[in-house]
Structure formats: C-alpha cells, structure tokens
Design a protein around this motif. Sequence first.
Motif, short mmCIF file in Angstrom:
data_model
loop_
_atom_site.label_atom_id
_atom_site.label_comp_id
_atom_site.label_asym_id
_atom_site.label_seq_id
_atom_site.Cartn_x
_atom_site.Cartn_y
_atom_site.Cartn_z
N LYS A 106 11.65 9.17 -3.59
CA LYS A 106 11.99 11.04 -3.85
C LYS A 106 10.96 11.21 -4.59
O LYS A 106 9.92 12.42 -4.15
CB LYS A 106 12.43 10.98 -5.03
CG LYS A 106 13.90 10.22 -5.30
CD LYS A 106 15.03 11.10 -6.47
CE LYS A 106 16.73 10.64 -7.09
NZ LYS A 106 16.68 9.71 -7.64
N ASP A 107 9.71 10.52 -4.53
CA ASP A 107 8.66 11.00 -4.64
C ASP A 107 7.45 11.37 -3.43
O ASP A 107 6.28 11.66 -3.72
CB ASP A 107 7.44 10.42 -5.44
CG ASP A 107 7.13 8.40 -4.91
OD1 ASP A 107 7.62 8.72 -3.80
OD2 ASP A 107 7.00 8.08 -5.42
N GLY A 108 7.90 11.24 -2.49
CA GLY A 108 7.76 11.06 -1.35
C GLY A 108 6.91 10.81 -0.59
O GLY A 108 5.64 10.61 0.36
N LEU A 109 6.12 9.53 -1.73
CA LEU A 109 5.54 8.26 -0.86
C LEU A 109 5.87 7.68 0.38
O LEU A 109 7.51 7.18 0.26
CB LEU A 109 4.91 8.05 -2.01
CG LEU A 109 4.07 8.41 -3.05
CD1 LEU A 109 3.27 7.39 -4.43
CD2 LEU A 109 3.22 9.00 -2.63
N ILE A 110 5.37 7.23 1.15
CA ILE A 110 5.71 5.41 1.88
C ILE A 110 4.72 4.27 2.02
O ILE A 110 4.44 4.54 1.28
CB ILE A 110 5.44 5.92 3.73
CG1 ILE A 110 3.75 6.42 3.93
CG2 ILE A 110 6.33 7.61 3.91
CD1 ILE A 110 3.53 5.90 5.73
N SER A 111 5.57 3.65 2.31
CA SER A 111 4.37 2.44 1.20
C SER A 111 4.82 0.96 2.62
O SER A 111 5.51 1.48 3.16
CB SER A 111 5.72 2.15 -0.39
OG SER A 111 6.46 0.83 0.84
N ILE A 112 3.58 0.34 2.90
CA ILE A 112 3.69 -0.78 3.98
C ILE A 112 2.96 -1.91 3.39
O ILE A 112 2.60 -1.70 1.83
CB ILE A 112 3.00 -0.31 5.05
CG1 ILE A 112 1.46 0.08 4.34
CG2 ILE A 112 3.10 1.06 5.93
CD1 ILE A 112 0.14 0.33 5.63
N THR A 113 3.71 -3.15 3.07
CA THR A 113 3.23 -4.21 3.14
C THR A 113 2.90 -4.98 3.89
O THR A 113 2.97 -5.23 5.11
CB THR A 113 4.23 -4.85 2.20
OG1 THR A 113 5.01 -3.95 1.27
CG2 THR A 113 3.69 -6.61 1.76
N SER A 150 5.49 -2.33 8.92
CA SER A 150 6.96 -1.68 8.41
C SER A 150 6.64 -0.92 7.30
O SER A 150 6.38 -1.10 7.02
CB SER A 150 8.19 -2.75 8.49
OG SER A 150 8.00 -3.55 9.62
N LEU A 151 7.41 0.50 7.78
CA LEU A 151 8.43 0.59 5.84
C LEU A 151 8.95 -0.17 4.54
O LEU A 151 10.20 -0.80 5.24
CB LEU A 151 8.77 1.87 6.51
CG LEU A 151 7.27 3.06 7.33
CD1 LEU A 151 8.14 3.83 8.04
CD2 LEU A 151 6.75 3.43 5.63
N THR A 152 7.42 -0.67 3.34
CA THR A 152 8.89 -1.25 2.76
C THR A 152 9.89 -1.03 1.72
O THR A 152 10.16 -1.02 1.23
CB THR A 152 7.89 -1.84 1.99
OG1 THR A 152 7.07 -1.43 2.06
CG2 THR A 152 7.27 -3.33 3.41
N ILE A 165 0.28 -1.44 -0.21
CA ILE A 165 0.24 0.00 0.02
C ILE A 165 0.94 1.26 0.16
O ILE A 165 2.05 1.44 0.29
CB ILE A 165 -1.25 0.10 1.17
CG1 ILE A 165 -1.70 -1.76 0.93
CG2 ILE A 165 -2.03 1.34 1.23
CD1 ILE A 165 -2.43 -1.64 2.46
N GLU A 166 0.47 2.31 -1.39
CA GLU A 166 1.35 3.01 -1.26
C GLU A 166 0.58 3.99 -0.51
O GLU A 166 -0.33 5.04 -1.01
CB GLU A 166 1.93 3.53 -2.72
CG GLU A 166 2.99 2.47 -2.69
CD GLU A 166 3.05 2.69 -4.62
OE1 GLU A 166 4.17 3.63 -4.75
OE2 GLU A 166 2.54 1.62 -4.80
#
Lengths: 383, 416
Positions: free
Chosen positions: A115-122, A108-110, A75-76
């Motif tokens: 650069k695009d400033g997004l964070i993602s979790i799985t 956890s942040l995956t 999920i971004e």
Amino acid sequence: MAEISTSTALLSPSKARRPALRERLSRKAWELAETIATPLAPADYLDLFNPLRPGADLRGRIVKVTPETADAATIEIKPGADWEGHTPGQYVRVGVEVDGVRHWRAYSLTHGPRKDGLISITVKAVPDGKVSSHLVRRLRPGRIVHLEQAAGDFVLPSDLRGHKFLMVTAGSGVTPVIGMLRNLFPVTDEGVVEHQRLDVTVVHVAPSRPDSIFIRNLESLAEAGAIRLVTRYTGSEGRLDLDALVELVPDLQERRAYACGPAGLLDTLQSWYDAEGLPLQTEQFRLATVVTSEGGTVSFKDKTVEAAGDKPILDAAEEAGVLMPSGCRMGICFGCVLPMKEGAVRDLRNGELTVARPGETGPEGIPIQTCISAAAGECVIDH
Amino acid sequence: MTIAPEAPAYTGPIAHLSREDVEQLGRELDAIRQDVLDTRGERDAAYIHKVIKVQRSLELGSRAVLLASIFPPAFVVGTVGLSIAKILDNMEIGHNIMHGQWDWMRDPKIHSSVWEWDNASTSEGWKHSHNELHHTYTNIVGKDNDLGWGIMRVDEEQRWTPATLSQPLMNFINMCIFEYGIAAYDLELGKMRRLKKSGRDMPEGWHEMARNTVKKIRRQAFKDYVAHPLASMVTLSGPTTLLANVTANFVRNVWTHSVIMCGHFPEGVETFELKDIPENETRGEWYVRQMLGSANISGSKFLHLMSGNLSHQIEHHIFPDLPSNRYAEIAPKVRALFDKYGLNYHTAPMPQQVASAWHKVLRLSMPNGFFESTNVRNAPSQFGKLVKAVRGDTRTRRRILKEFEAAGAASVGKAV
C-alpha cells in the motif's frame, strides 16, 4: 440521455482542440527546454531536484535497511514514479555504486505490491560478495540506487482455485517465495489473514535455523495454519535427497511445484520432475561462471576471432579483418572503447582482470579499451 | 627489457641518462600510476559527482538570475556565475571525462564515449585531435597540431616567413574566439584548404564531421544568443542576457586559452623533432617526452579546479586517464622523480607562465636571433633589415635571416 449526447457532440470539437493546443504548447515548451539545456538534456537538470520524478531514468531511494540474520538484511526502496509494479515472485535488477563503480545484481522482491508503494528486497551477504556485502552492511537510507522494471516468470497462476502448491526453497531461495506468501497471507495485528482456502507446503532447506532468513515468518504462517512448513537443517540433519522429499511430502505428485535455490538442488529436482513428466517452476540467481584463461575466442557481431593472451584484442580483430574503432594504440585516448557483454579481459599494462557476467553488468555491458586489453577467456564484444 | 647496444646515446636535456635509467624511470612512474588505480574509489566518484552537481546548479542558478539581468547586480552575479559554470563544464568536467578519467565508474552518463560539452567543437572531433593526436605525439613538431595549433611558429627549427610576424595578433584573435579556433583546428581547416586548392579529395568522413560541427555550433549559439535572451524578454532583460552570454563565452575563451598556453608554450618547455624520436619509442621514452614537454601552474586549489587540473599538466600528460582530483596528490612524487633523474620540473605561478608563453609567441614571430641581437641602439637598423627580409626575394630573405641568426648567436656568446 439524448440531450446529454447532443451537448457532448456540440462540445467535442472545442474539447478536441483544447488538449491539442495544450499539447502543442507543452511540446514547444519542452523543445525550448531542450534547446536551453543543450548539450545536456533537461532531465540532467531535473534530476538535481527530483531523481524519482515521472520520466526520469528508473531509480529508487533507500528508505530502510533492516537486519534479518547476521548476514542478511531487508532493504526497503521507494521506487521512482515510473515503477510499473510487480507480481510476487518476480525479481528486480538493482544498480548500486560500490567503491564508486556501478554494479548490477538481481534480487527477488520480498513483498507483494504494498500500500505504501515501497518495494523490498532481502539480501544475504555472500562471502567475497562485493555487492551483497555492501548492501547488507554499508547501505544507508537516503541513498539512490538504479532500478530496472520487475521481471521474471517465477509467479503463481492468476487463478489459484483447485491448486495445491509445493514450494521448495534453499538458502536465499526463500526470497521470491516469501514475496508470494506475504501476498497470499497478509499479516495484520490480529495475525495472518488467510483470505483464500489454499493448500501450501513449504520445504525450507538451510544449514541451520539461525541461518535462515524469514524463518520466523514461515513459522508464524505455519502456526496460523496457513502453510505446512517442513524444515531441513542440513548442518544437523544432512542433505535433502529426493527420497527424503517424497517421504516429507507424500502428495508430491498432486502439487504444483516451485523451487528456488542453488543449482545443485534445482538440477536434481528438475530431472526428477522431468522423469515423472510433471511441471516444475524454478528460479535461480546463478552467478554465471566466467572461465578465465590466457587468450580466448572473441566474438563480434559478424565474426569470431581467436586472440592470444598477450595480444591486444584490437590487433587480433584487425588482423582477422574486423573493422575496429582505434586511436593511440597505447591506452591513453579512449578511441577504441567497446562494450564487452560477457567474458573476461586482461589489461596488458598491469595484468588487471575485467569480468563481464551477463545479468550482473549493466544493460550496456562493460566498456573496455581494446588496444590494451587481451582476451582472458571467451569474450563477447558488442561491435 | 633488452636494450640494443648500438642504439645511439640520448642528446639534449636527457643526455646524462642511460637507456636503463629511462626504463627505470618509466617503471617508477608505472608504480605511481598503479598506486592511484589501487586506491581509486568512492571518494573519487563522490568528487566528480559533486563537481557536476555544483556546475549544473551554478549554470541553472546563473541563467535564472540573468532572467532579471536588467538590474545591474543580477547582471554581474549572473555573468560571473555563468562564466564559472562554463569554465567548469569545459575544464574539470568535459576535458577530463572525455579523457576517460571517469570511465571506471561504469556510469553510462559520465563516460568518455557519450559525454558532450558546451563548446563549439564536437566531443567526437575533439577526442580525436586532442586525446589521440596531441597526447600521443606530444610536442613533436609537425605531428602535434596543438603546438601552435597549426597557425604559429613555436620552435626555432620551424621556418620563419613574413606571415609569422602576425602571430601575436593571430594568437590574440584565437584567444578571443578560442572555442571556434578549436573547432576549426579539430576539423584541420588549414590542411583541408590546402587539399582543396590542390584539387585533392577530403579524407573520408570529413564532410560528416564538418556537418556535425556546424550543427553543434548552431545549437550552442542558438541557446546562448537567441533562446536564453528571448526567454529574458519577459523582464525586458533580453539585451543584457545576450551581453552576459557573450561575456561568459568570451571569459571562458580567454581563460581556457591562457591555461592551455601554460601547458606547453612557456619558455624552456621542450619540443621534439620527429627524426629524434626513436622508431619504437619505449614507455619510458614516451614518459620522458611528456615530462619535458609540459609545464605546470602553481597556485591555489581553486585555480587547480578552474583549470581542470591542467595546472598539473605534467602529471596529466604522464597519466592522462587518471582522475583529475589525484594529480595534486601525486605531484610531489612525480616531482621527486624529476629531481632524482636530473630533469627540469617546469612550474610557476599563472601570470608568470602566461607571460612566458606570450613572450615565446612574440620572440618566435621574429626571425631567429632577432630578439637577442636587437637593442635600443641598433633597433632602427634591425627593423630596416626586417623590412628588407619581408619585402625582398627569397635569396635576400635567406641572407638576412642568416645574418640575424649569426648576430643573435654572437650576442648570446658575448653575454656568456
């Protein structure tokens, strides 16, 4: 140089005055906004337009949900302007509404900082996991979730030189590690960029290959020579025990070790490393177990009270001399509501259980009505 | 549940019910409640989020439009919008959130413990007098201050005094300044004045509550009557904005007062005497008191929304903590239970209910029996007697009141 410094000195008084004036004006304007918004706060109105603005409660907007395996998805999220960033390996607490009720979970942040400033979790949907199933199967882009700043010390040392690493991951324990690896070895169209001479061994444990989140990423890193990957598919190869680990990683003792996975594995590893006198960094998202029963010990700030399973906590506390807020004593006025930080209570009217697990409930705990709730095990009440 | 065999039989409108009936009725209502709890979820959360969003947008939009209220169309649009926004904030949002109807969402902002409304009374004080006192002791004369708000005679059994004659006027004034009336009521100003007169101490915490209320009133009044008009001065719309804000608050006062009058005051709604309430009132008995002590307003979806679903006062009083958007859904089931147990489900359109409530206020402003025994022919002599009752000493008054009562009973008897 001298001239410049003189002119700065001459300018500085007015310069100093101008921001002060601007500051005063903006403070006045803000006060006016607060006055006009009362009894709400200006933020309540600003949230209508931009819930991700600076100064807002920290939230994020779902940008993309990508399936990883049959029951896992990445999920971004575009975090709010006040997101302070994170170090790979850290986790973020996410507050999400499931069936209208807000739940909090840590993931956890995956990715390293992107650069695009997004964070993602799985997220892997666990059986009967209300929140994880919702995130994997029902969450759609555009939805707003609540966030807390990244936290956790499952991170690599700031200076990587001279270290050899071992990362043991099991199941969804791979998620913080993949965050670290992606940061160490960015992938471009030309392949994995190995920007530092590192010696990393990853031991990945999972029931089977198709069950493994990120297995393709791990394999391509291994193919590119960035890491040495050791997989252990327990469905066909059996459990991983320590002897096997020592065999698989001969230079185990020289490696700085990280492990993330279920409690059983971590406990085993920890005791081995303790016995060897070696450090081990672990991370675990343990579902804190709350043992439910009939009645239990209720802890308040200054007192601990034994409460029976058929007696309202309010009555039990008052009998023990705890000064409690109270009202109708029949569950209708909500004058006795207090936050439960941890534990379980039963609604005496219909037997329904309410459970508060540290780390899973909101930062404020779960508010309960003490006049119709009985202890269903040990409880901690913030009062 | 064991029922004490020596417990006296019920009287009044539930005389035909046995204790077992009442407990069975309670269980059936519990089942309706459980049905709602079991299906409570995303749809309901979306509903309250939407209402809040609409209210905030409407308020913000209206206040923006009022910045140009020197133009009559802007004045009208802004005033109507602001009135509706204030009513929504008061009724469907504030009242219901403070009832804990939305606590289950675990949203720390939409929670009974923190919500504050755009109103003169503090949510803290209101929750005590409304949620706790009124909803627990519904319609018990002398216990439930909502019955006449301590300023009116709402039951034949309450004593008539000459001062009672003024209650239609009092009720009218209260309607115009309702939010301040409620604030005074939450602080129990009448009772406090009596305490002070007799030289006794105020209850603990009262002074702080009073201070908070004054502070709240100051903030609310400053916003509507100073800050907002001041901001409109830029477009010379200050005075019209002030007028719009006064109007919106007035409209809200009249509207909420009317809705609330419909809830418990219409003719035929039961009131109870403390002596008739069983010492250990069972859940079933409590339910029955709520059922008989409340009245509904029938009407459109918009009316339900604008009344904060207090148009479903009966359902609300039986289940004060269920989400308001569900009252309309469960109303048919609740009504079926009224029919099954031979109870009167009191509902009527709003004009009828408001008229009925006012009729009761007027009727009870006169001595018992006066209305029934007065007609065009005997009016002069009846009023003569009334004047005597007002002017005369206690003995004369008591005698005349008895005469009225007897005449009233006689004329009702004749009619039958």
